[in-house]
Design an enzyme around this catalytic site. Structure first.
Site, PDB file in Angstrom:
ATOM      1  CD  GLU A 289     -17.688  16.159 -39.564  1.00  0.00           C
ATOM      2  OE1 GLU A 289     -18.056  15.122 -40.114  1.00  0.00           O
ATOM      3  OE2 GLU A 289     -17.348  17.178 -40.208  1.00  0.00           O
ATOM      4  CG  HIS A 310     -48.235  24.039 -35.570  1.00  0.00           C
ATOM      5  ND1 HIS A 310     -49.538  24.333 -35.254  1.00  0.00           N
ATOM      6  CD2 HIS A 310     -47.623  25.231 -35.771  1.00  0.00           C
ATOM      7  CE1 HIS A 310     -49.718  25.646 -35.278  1.00  0.00           C
ATOM      8  NE2 HIS A 310     -48.560  26.220 -35.590  1.00  0.00           N
ATOM      9  CE  LYS A 424     -15.798   8.405 -44.158  1.00  0.00           C
ATOM     10  NZ  LYS A 424     -14.703   9.336 -44.334  1.00  0.00           N
TER      11      LYS A 424
HETATM   12  O1  PA5 Z   1     -15.905  18.272 -42.310  1.00  0.00           O
HETATM   13  C1  PA5 Z   1     -15.391  17.325 -42.884  1.00  0.00           C
HETATM   14  O2  PA5 Z   1     -14.168  17.252 -43.021  1.00  0.00           O
HETATM   15  C2  PA5 Z   1     -16.239  16.215 -43.467  1.00  0.00           C
HETATM   16  O3  PA5 Z   1     -17.589  16.415 -43.268  1.00  0.00           O
HETATM   17  C3  PA5 Z   1     -15.996  16.125 -44.960  1.00  0.00           C
HETATM   18  O4  PA5 Z   1     -16.307  17.357 -45.531  1.00  0.00           O
HETATM   19  C4  PA5 Z   1     -16.831  15.034 -45.599  1.00  0.00           C
HETATM   20  O5  PA5 Z   1     -16.604  13.808 -44.964  1.00  0.00           O
HETATM   21  C5  PA5 Z   1     -16.487  14.908 -47.078  1.00  0.00           C
HETATM   22  O6  PA5 Z   1     -15.144  14.591 -47.241  1.00  0.00           O
HETATM   23  P1  PA5 Z   1     -14.410  14.779 -48.636  1.00  0.00           P
HETATM   24  O7  PA5 Z   1     -14.529  16.182 -49.046  1.00  0.00           O
HETATM   25  O8  PA5 Z   1     -13.014  14.357 -48.364  1.00  0.00           O
HETATM   26  O9  PA5 Z   1     -15.104  13.853 -49.625  1.00  0.00           O
END
Ligand code: PA5
Length: 447
Positions: A289, A310, A424
Site C-alpha cells: 500500500e 511443495h 469502493k
Molecule cells: O493503511 C490504511 O490506511 C488502510 O489499510 C486502512 O487501515 C484500512 O482501509 C481501514 O481503514 P479504517 O481504519 O479507516 O476503517
C-alpha cells in the site's frame, strides 16, 4: 538482549555491495526526511517516534482495558480491516501457541476477527460460534466509515445487545477511532463506549504500536511493554544520525530498490515458521500500500516454508527470473522436540535420531537459500534471535522505517493510498448508495 541481523551477501552478483553503498547518501537523506517531515506525506509521520514517545498513561489505560475485557469475555472479536487488524493479528499469531484457541481450559480469551471481508458465510459462522459465549468487541476504524467493519459491527453489536442487554454490552465494547471525526466516534459518544484514539498523524498500516494493535495484543495476554521496548530499541538503531552501514532499515531499503532497478520486480517474504504467516500479511500491506503507486513499486508476495516449497517452490526455483526473496530466519525456537529412534526405521530417518526438529528445519532453510540463489533468486536474510515480544517489536519498527525510506527512494509518497478508493466507489455505485447516482447510471451502462 540481542538484535536483529541483516545479511545481504546473497544479493550479489545481481547487486554488489558497492552499488548498495553508493546509495548511502540518498538513504540517509530519506531517513532524515522522515524525522524532519520534509517530504510528501509528512502529515503521517507520527509513527516515527511512537515507540519512544507513547505515554505511560496510554499504556496503563490499554492494560487496564485489557484486564477489564479479559475478566468479562471468553472471546473477543477484533473488528477492522487493513491496518486496523493486520498488525494485531500478525503479533498475536507470531507470539501465541498455534493450538491455543482450540483449548477448552484457557487463561487468555480467544481472539477472532471480523470486518475484514464481506462474506455472509463467514459472518454467519462467526455468529454461530459466538452463540452462548461471553464475548466482547474491539471495533477499530480510523475513518469510522469503512463498509466492511461497519457492517460487521452492526450485526455483532445487535447480537451482543440481544444476548446481554444494552448496559452490559456497553461494558464489553471498545471503540478505537479518530479523536473527533467519523461515524464510529459519534456512535461511541452516543453509546458511552470506552474509546481509544488513533492519532491523526499515524496511518492505518503504521498503527500497530498505537491502541489499534496494542489493545488486542494485550487482551491476548502478550506483554506490550516488551513489544514497545523492542520497537524503541530499533527506533534508536535507525535514528536520523545513525550512519548508513549501521542502519539496518536503510540497508534493506536500498538493497530492495537496487534489485528492483535490475528487474527484480517481485519480493517474496519467506518464513520457516507458520506462526509468521500473518506477519507476512502485515508486511504485504505495509509495503504494497505504501509503494504500489504511480505505476511503480515492487509486488509483495509471501510464502510459508517448507509448506510452500511443495507448491510455489517450483516457480521460485525455475520460473521467470523477476523475483528476489527475503527470509525471516528465527535463530532459536521456543520449544524443544528431539527425533526419536525407531527400531524398524522404515522411513529411513534414524540418521536424524537425537537431533532437534529445528536442526532439520535449519538445514531445509539453508538448503533452500543455496538452491534459490543457484536458481537466480537473490536472497536477503533477516535474522531474528527468538519469537518474543521484544524481537517482534524490533522487527515491526525495522520494516516500518525501511518502508518509509524505500518509498522515498522510489520517489512515491509512502503514506497515502489513493488507489484503494476505486473499488469502493464502484461498490457504492452498484449498491445505489445515495450520492452516487451519476456513477450508478454510468456503471449500469457498462454491465
Ligand atoms: O493503511 C490504511 O490506511 C488502510 O489499510 C486502512 O487501515 C484500512 O482501509 C481501514 O481503514 P479504517 O481504519 O479507516 O476503517
Amino acid at each position: 538482549m540481542g538484535k536483529l541481523k541483516l545479511n545481504i551477501n546473497d544479493v550479489a552478483p545481481w547487486v554488489t555491495i558497492d552499488e548498495v553503498n553508493l546509495m548511502a547518501d540518498a538513504a540517509n537523506m530519506a531517513n532524515v526526511a522522515l524525522h524532519e517531515g520534509t517530504l510528501a506525506g509528512n502529515e503521517f509521520l507520527g509513527w516515527v517516534d511512537l515507540p519512544s514517545s507513547i505515554s505511560e498513561q496510554v499504556i496503563e489505560e490499554i492494560e487496564a482495558t485489557s484486564i477489564h475485557l479479559r475478566s468479562r469475555c471468553d472471546v473477543v472479536v477484533v473488528i477492522g480491516i487493513g491496518g486496523s487488524y493486520l498488525g494485531a493479528k500478525a503479533v498475536i499469531d507470531s507470539l501465541t501457541n498455534s493450538f491455543d484457541w482450540l483449548q477448552t481450559k484457557r487463561k487468555d480469551p480467544v481472539i477472532v476477527y471480523a470486518g475484514n471481508n464481506i462474506s455472509e458465510d463467514y459472518l454467519h459462522e462467526l455468529v454461530d460460534y459466538l452463540d452462548g459465549k461471553n464475548f466482547g468487541i474491539i471495533n477499530i476504524s480510523k475513518s469510522g466509515t469503512t463498509t466492511e467493519p461497519a457492517l460487521s459491527f452492526r450485526i455483532l453489536k445487535d447480537k451482543l445487545e440481544n444476548e446481554v442487554g444494552k448496559e452490559e454490552s456497553r461494558n464489553r465494547i471498545v471503540a478505537i477511532t479518530d479523536a473527533s471525526k467519523g461515524a464510529l466516534r459519534t456512535l461511541a459518544t452516543k453509546e458511552g463506549y470506552k474509546t481509544f484514539v488513533i492519532p491523526d498523524n499515524v496511518g492505518g498500516r503504521y498503527s500497530v504500536l498505537t491502541p489499534v494493535g496494542l489493545l488486542p495484543i494485550a487482551v491476548a495476554g502478550i506483554n506490550i511493554r516488551m513489544l514497545l521496548l523492542g520497537a524503541s530499541e530499533m527506533e534508536k538503531e535507525t535514528g536520523k544520525d545513525v550512519v548508513f552501514k549501521n542502519n539496518l532499515s536503510a540497508i534493506y531499503a536500498v538493497t530492495r530498490n537496487e534489485l528492483y532497478k535490475k528487474g527484480k520486480k517481485i519480493e517474496i517474504l519467506a518464513n520457516f515458521h507458520p506462526k509468521l504467516h500473518y506477519f507476512a500479511e502485515w508486511w504485504k500491506q505495509l509495503f504494497g500500500e505504501s509503494e504500489g503507486k504511480d505505476n511503480k513499486g515492487i509486488f509483495n508476495a509471501a510464502v510459508d516454508f517448507t509448506t510452500d516449497l511443495h507448491s510455489m517452490g517450483q516457480w521460485i526455483q525455475e520460473g521467470e527470473r523477476t523475483i528476489f526473496e527475503t527470509i525471516l530466519s528465527v535463530d532459536k525456537p521456543n520449544e524443544k522436540i528431539e527425533i526419536p529412534h525407531d527400531d524398524a526405521d522404515l522411513d529411513g530417518l534414524n540418521y536424524l535420531q537425537g537431533k532437534r526438529v529445528d536442526e532439520v528445519n535449519k538445514m531445509a532453510e539453508l538448503g533452500t537459500r543455496l538452491a534459490h540463489v543457484d536458481g537466480g533468486v537473490p536472497n536477503i536474510v533477516i535474522q531474528i534471535p527468538e519469537l518474543t515480544p521484544y524481537y517482534i517489536g524490533q522487527l515491526i519498527y525495522f520494516f516500518e522505517k525501511a518502508c518509509g525510506i524505500s518509498g522515498y527512494l522510489l520517489g512515491v509518497n509512502p503514506f497515502n493510498q489513493p488507489g484503494v478508493e476505486a473499488y469502493k466507489n464502484n461498490m457504492f455505485a452498484l449498491l445505489e448508495k445515495p450520492g452516487f447516482e451519476k456513477e450508478t447510471e454510468e456503471l449500469k451502462k457498462r454491465i
